[in-house]
Design a protein around this motif. Structure first.
Motif, PDB file in Angstrom:
ATOM      1  N   VAL A 137       0.878  -0.886  -0.003  1.00  0.00           N
ATOM      2  CA  VAL A 137       0.103  -0.166  -0.075  1.00  0.00           C
ATOM      3  C   VAL A 137       0.699   1.417  -0.040  1.00  0.00           C
ATOM      4  O   VAL A 137       1.645   1.311   1.046  1.00  0.00           O
ATOM      5  N   GLY A 138       0.750   2.005  -1.182  1.00  0.00           N
ATOM      6  CA  GLY A 138       1.726   3.294  -1.203  1.00  0.00           C
ATOM      7  C   GLY A 138       3.304   2.933  -1.294  1.00  0.00           C
ATOM      8  O   GLY A 138       3.969   3.386  -0.609  1.00  0.00           O
ATOM      9  N   ALA A 139       3.403   1.720  -1.896  1.00  0.00           N
ATOM     10  CA  ALA A 139       5.072   1.201  -2.012  1.00  0.00           C
ATOM     11  C   ALA A 139       5.515   0.679  -0.705  1.00  0.00           C
ATOM     12  O   ALA A 139       6.482   0.442  -0.735  1.00  0.00           O
ATOM     13  N   LEU A 140       4.533   0.376   0.178  1.00  0.00           N
ATOM     14  CA  LEU A 140       5.015  -0.261   1.814  1.00  0.00           C
ATOM     15  C   LEU A 140       4.323  -1.311   1.688  1.00  0.00           C
ATOM     16  O   LEU A 140       3.391  -1.418   1.606  1.00  0.00           O
ATOM     17  N   PRO A 141       5.280  -2.354   2.410  1.00  0.00           N
ATOM     18  CA  PRO A 141       4.650  -3.735   2.412  1.00  0.00           C
ATOM     19  C   PRO A 141       3.650  -3.748   3.785  1.00  0.00           C
ATOM     20  O   PRO A 141       4.008  -3.003   4.647  1.00  0.00           O
ATOM     21  N   VAL A 142       2.605  -4.658   3.632  1.00  0.00           N
ATOM     22  CA  VAL A 142       1.625  -4.821   4.435  1.00  0.00           C
ATOM     23  C   VAL A 142       1.441  -6.126   4.732  1.00  0.00           C
ATOM     24  O   VAL A 142       1.431  -6.874   3.588  1.00  0.00           O
ATOM     25  N   VAL A 143       1.077  -6.746   5.870  1.00  0.00           N
ATOM     26  CA  VAL A 143       0.757  -7.952   5.980  1.00  0.00           C
ATOM     27  C   VAL A 143      -0.414  -8.169   6.880  1.00  0.00           C
ATOM     28  O   VAL A 143      -0.611  -7.424   7.855  1.00  0.00           O
ATOM     29  N   ARG A 144      -1.331  -9.226   6.365  1.00  0.00           N
ATOM     30  CA  ARG A 144      -2.806  -8.968   7.077  1.00  0.00           C
ATOM     31  C   ARG A 144      -2.876 -10.596   7.273  1.00  0.00           C
ATOM     32  O   ARG A 144      -2.640 -11.557   6.200  1.00  0.00           O
ATOM     33  N   LEU A 145      -3.455 -11.001   8.336  1.00  0.00           N
ATOM     34  CA  LEU A 145      -3.903 -12.392   8.483  1.00  0.00           C
ATOM     35  C   LEU A 145      -5.473 -12.540   7.583  1.00  0.00           C
ATOM     36  O   LEU A 145      -6.199 -11.656   7.785  1.00  0.00           O
ATOM     37  N   VAL A 146      -5.615 -13.879   7.109  1.00  0.00           N
ATOM     38  CA  VAL A 146      -6.636 -14.111   6.404  1.00  0.00           C
ATOM     39  C   VAL A 146      -7.164 -15.610   6.649  1.00  0.00           C
ATOM     40  O   VAL A 146      -6.054 -16.290   6.693  1.00  0.00           O
ATOM     41  N   ASN A 147      -8.303 -15.957   6.840  1.00  0.00           N
ATOM     42  CA  ASN A 147      -8.726 -17.371   6.828  1.00  0.00           C
ATOM     43  C   ASN A 147      -8.770 -17.595   5.290  1.00  0.00           C
ATOM     44  O   ASN A 147      -9.130 -16.742   4.588  1.00  0.00           O
ATOM     45  N   PHE A 148      -8.464 -18.829   4.688  1.00  0.00           N
ATOM     46  CA  PHE A 148      -8.523 -19.192   3.508  1.00  0.00           C
ATOM     47  C   PHE A 148      -8.615 -20.483   3.194  1.00  0.00           C
ATOM     48  O   PHE A 148      -8.861 -21.405   3.958  1.00  0.00           O
ATOM     49  N   VAL A 149      -9.069 -20.941   1.789  1.00  0.00           N
ATOM     50  CA  VAL A 149      -9.060 -22.408   1.502  1.00  0.00           C
ATOM     51  C   VAL A 149      -8.042 -22.401   0.243  1.00  0.00           C
ATOM     52  O   VAL A 149      -8.306 -21.600  -0.482  1.00  0.00           O
ATOM     53  N   VAL A 150      -7.745 -23.691  -0.113  1.00  0.00           N
ATOM     54  CA  VAL A 150      -6.963 -23.884  -1.159  1.00  0.00           C
ATOM     55  C   VAL A 150      -7.862 -24.599  -2.180  1.00  0.00           C
ATOM     56  O   VAL A 150      -8.693 -25.344  -1.983  1.00  0.00           O
ATOM     57  N   ASP A 151      -8.263 -23.892  -3.357  1.00  0.00           N
ATOM     58  CA  ASP A 151      -9.080 -24.359  -4.596  1.00  0.00           C
ATOM     59  C   ASP A 151      -8.266 -24.660  -5.869  1.00  0.00           C
ATOM     60  O   ASP A 151      -7.691 -23.669  -6.436  1.00  0.00           O
ATOM     61  N   ALA A 152      -7.883 -26.094  -5.826  1.00  0.00           N
ATOM     62  CA  ALA A 152      -7.145 -26.245  -6.872  1.00  0.00           C
ATOM     63  C   ALA A 152      -5.572 -25.568  -6.732  1.00  0.00           C
ATOM     64  O   ALA A 152      -4.907 -25.995  -5.912  1.00  0.00           O
ATOM     65  N   ASP A 153      -5.150 -24.803  -7.739  1.00  0.00           N
ATOM     66  CA  ASP A 153      -4.236 -24.017  -7.888  1.00  0.00           C
ATOM     67  C   ASP A 153      -4.161 -22.676  -7.425  1.00  0.00           C
ATOM     68  O   ASP A 153      -3.304 -21.752  -8.097  1.00  0.00           O
ATOM     69  N   SER A 154      -5.097 -22.301  -6.501  1.00  0.00           N
ATOM     70  CA  SER A 154      -5.254 -21.035  -5.839  1.00  0.00           C
ATOM     71  C   SER A 154      -5.816 -20.973  -4.499  1.00  0.00           C
ATOM     72  O   SER A 154      -6.222 -21.862  -4.069  1.00  0.00           O
TER      73      SER A 154
END
Length: 146
Positions: free
Chosen positions: A36-53
Motif C-alpha cells: 500500500v503506497g509502496a510499503l509492505p503490509v501483512v494481513r491475517l486471512v482465513n483461506f481455503v485452497v481451491d485447486a491451484d489458488s
C-alpha cells in the motif's frame, strides 16, 4: 532430487510444490503480503485452497483494491511446534483477482470459508498460485548431519 538437494544450507527440508499445496490445505489461517503506497503490509486471512489458488474473503478496503488491480502478492502459512522444534512454512506468489459474483456464489456453496474477523458485505478474492516454495524442520534424527 538427491538427499543433499532435499535440504537447504540451514538443514531445512526443501518441499516439493505438491507437498506445499498439501500443507497449505491443512491449515486455515495465513498471511497475505501486499503493498500500500509502496510499503509492505501483512494481513491475517482465513483461506481455503481451491485447486491451484488460495481463496479468501475480504470487505471493502486495500485487499479488495489490490485484487481489483490484479496486484502480485505473496501469501504465507505455517505451523510451528516450539516444544518439539518442528514445523513448516509455505510461501506462494501470484496475482490477486476478485472472484466474479456468479462464480463466488457457486464457490461459497462448495467451500467452508470462515473469517476470523467479522466482514460486512464480504467478497471472495483469489490468489492464482504462480510459484510456491516451502521448507520443513524435521525431527533431529531425520536431519542431515556433518
Amino acid at each position: 532430487m538427491t538427499t543433499l538437494d532435499r535440504f537447504d544450507t540451514s538443514g531445512l527440508e526443501v518441499l516439493s510444490p505438491a507437498d506445499c499445496l498439501r500443507l497449505l490445505e491443512s491449515v486455515t489461517l495465513g498471511r497475505l503480503v501486499y503493498t500500500v503506497g509502496a510499503l509492505p503490509v501483512v494481513r491475517l486471512v482465513n483461506f481455503v485452497v481451491d485447486a491451484d489458488s488460495v481463496v479468501f474473503a475480504s470487505a471493502d478496503g486495500e485487499k479488495l483494491r489490490a485484487a481489483e488491480r490484479g496486484d502480485i502478492v505473496a501469501f504465507e502459512a505455517d505451523t510451528v511446534d516450539l516444544e518439539r522444534q518442528l514445523g513448516w512454512t509455505v510461501t506462494s506468489v501470484g496475482h490477486l483477482s476478485v472472484v466474479p459474483a456468479d462464480e463466488a456464489e457457486q464457490l461459497a456453496r462448495e467451500i467452508r470459508l470462515r473469517s476470523w474477523a467479522p466482514l460486512p458485505s464480504p467478497r471472495l478474492i483469489r490468489l492464482g498460485i504462480e510459484s510456491v516454495t516451502g521448507r520443513r524442520l524435521l525431527p533431529w534424527a531425520q536431519r542431515p548431519h556433518d
